[in-house]
Design a protein around this motif. Structure first.
Motif, short mmCIF file in Angstrom:
data_model
loop_
_atom_site.label_atom_id
_atom_site.label_comp_id
_atom_site.label_asym_id
_atom_site.label_seq_id
_atom_site.Cartn_x
_atom_site.Cartn_y
_atom_site.Cartn_z
N SER A 153 -12.37 -9.29 -12.41
CA SER A 153 -11.29 -8.97 -11.48
C SER A 153 -11.46 -9.66 -10.13
N PHE A 154 -12.67 -10.16 -9.85
CA PHE A 154 -12.91 -10.89 -8.60
C PHE A 154 -12.82 -12.40 -8.80
N ILE B 261 -1.91 -7.63 -5.64
CA ILE B 261 -1.28 -6.53 -6.40
C ILE B 261 -0.75 -5.45 -5.47
N LEU B 262 -1.54 -5.08 -4.46
CA LEU B 262 -1.17 -3.96 -3.60
C LEU B 262 -0.14 -4.32 -2.54
N THR B 263 -0.03 -5.59 -2.19
CA THR B 263 0.88 -5.99 -1.11
C THR B 263 2.11 -6.74 -1.60
N LEU C 52 6.51 -4.44 -8.47
CA LEU C 52 6.63 -3.86 -9.81
C LEU C 52 5.37 -3.06 -10.17
N PHE C 53 4.20 -3.58 -9.80
CA PHE C 53 2.96 -2.87 -10.09
C PHE C 53 2.91 -1.55 -9.35
N ARG C 54 3.29 -1.54 -8.07
CA ARG C 54 3.24 -0.31 -7.31
C ARG C 54 4.20 0.74 -7.87
N LYS C 55 5.39 0.31 -8.27
CA LYS C 55 6.34 1.24 -8.87
C LYS C 55 5.81 1.77 -10.20
N SER D 160 -8.82 -11.08 -3.36
CA SER D 160 -7.45 -11.59 -3.29
C SER D 160 -6.57 -11.04 -4.41
N ASN D 161 -7.13 -10.83 -5.61
CA ASN D 161 -6.33 -10.26 -6.70
C ASN D 161 -5.85 -8.85 -6.36
#
Length: 234
Positions: free
Chosen positions: A34-35, A56-58, A62-65, A51-52
């Motif tokens: 994952s790094f 994803i978080l920023t 779609l991922f956050r939803k 950075s991954n």
């Protein structure tokens, strides 16, 4: 004493080695990947730090939803499956005719595979309960959420019921009889005696339901296919 310790490690070694190979090592390898920017196929891997996770978080809306949707679904699944499963366990542990038959009937849905189960409930919900000429699950994300919750409950309730039945059977009848002699009501016996004594079963069922809710994929894929348009608003 030394011989017993050697025997212990001798018997536990095969299971420990298998668990390490199929669970512990892949887990740490996945964390390490994952790094990096590895695509899962090529041999080239470059360290990219956090950075991954930042992407994803920023940047990945779609991922956050999807994460919020999954979290809400898991919470609802934990509550509904365990409450209904415990209620059924209380029912089948009563001295009634056909209690063993009911246990088998309630447990049977757990034997059906996830994808098959999804298509079965898709047919039921879309075919029998459709309205306005459109499939019910395609009308809104709320319908899809409820449909998945019904599916998971129908599949998992019987399994959790068996665990609760095992816990209830371990509650001493003498203890319950003593409470009844002292004037305890059925509600007091339930909340003051039975529930505290089956807390190990509650813990097991809670974590099993929680993990099943987060891991649910094949049932969702066959039931809704991500429709309607991957909505997340309930």
């Amino acid at each position: 004493m030394k011989k017993s310790k050697k025997g212990f490690w001798l018997f536990i070694a095969p299971a420990l080695i298998a668990f390490t190979i199929v669970q512990i090592i892949p887990t740490f390898m996945g964390i390490g990947y994952s790094f990096t920017d590895w695509d899962g196929i090529s041999k080239t891997k470059h360290f990219v730090g956090l950075s991954n996770y930042i992407t994803i978080l920023t940047n990945d809306l779609l991922f956050r939803k999807a994460f919020v949707f999954t979290l809400l679904f898991s919470v609802c699944a934990v509550i509904s499956v365990n409450v209904i499963g415990f209620a059924l366990a209380m029912l089948v542990t009563q001295k009634i005719k056909g209690s063993n038959f009911l246990r088998g009937v309630f447990f049977m849905p757990n034997l059906i595979g996830g994808i098959v189960l999804g298509y079965i409930w898709q047919t039921l919900l879309n075919g029998l309960l459709s309205k306005w000429g459109q499939p019910l699950l395609a009308l809104s994300a709320k319908n899809g959420f409820i449909g998945m919750l019904i599916l998971l409950c129908w599949q998992q309730i019987g399994y959790m019921m068996i665990i609760y039945v095992a816990g209830l059977n371990n509650v001493s009848p003498d203890l319950i009889e003593a409470a009844q002699i002292d004037g305890a009501t059925s509600r007091q016996i339930l909340f003051k005696i039975k529930l505290p004594m089956i807390m190990p079963s509650v813990t097991i069922c809670t974590f099993l339901t929680l993990t099943n809710g987060f891991k649910m994929f094949d049932q969702n894929l066959s039931l809704t296919g991500g429709d309607p348009a991957k909505q997340s608003q309930l």
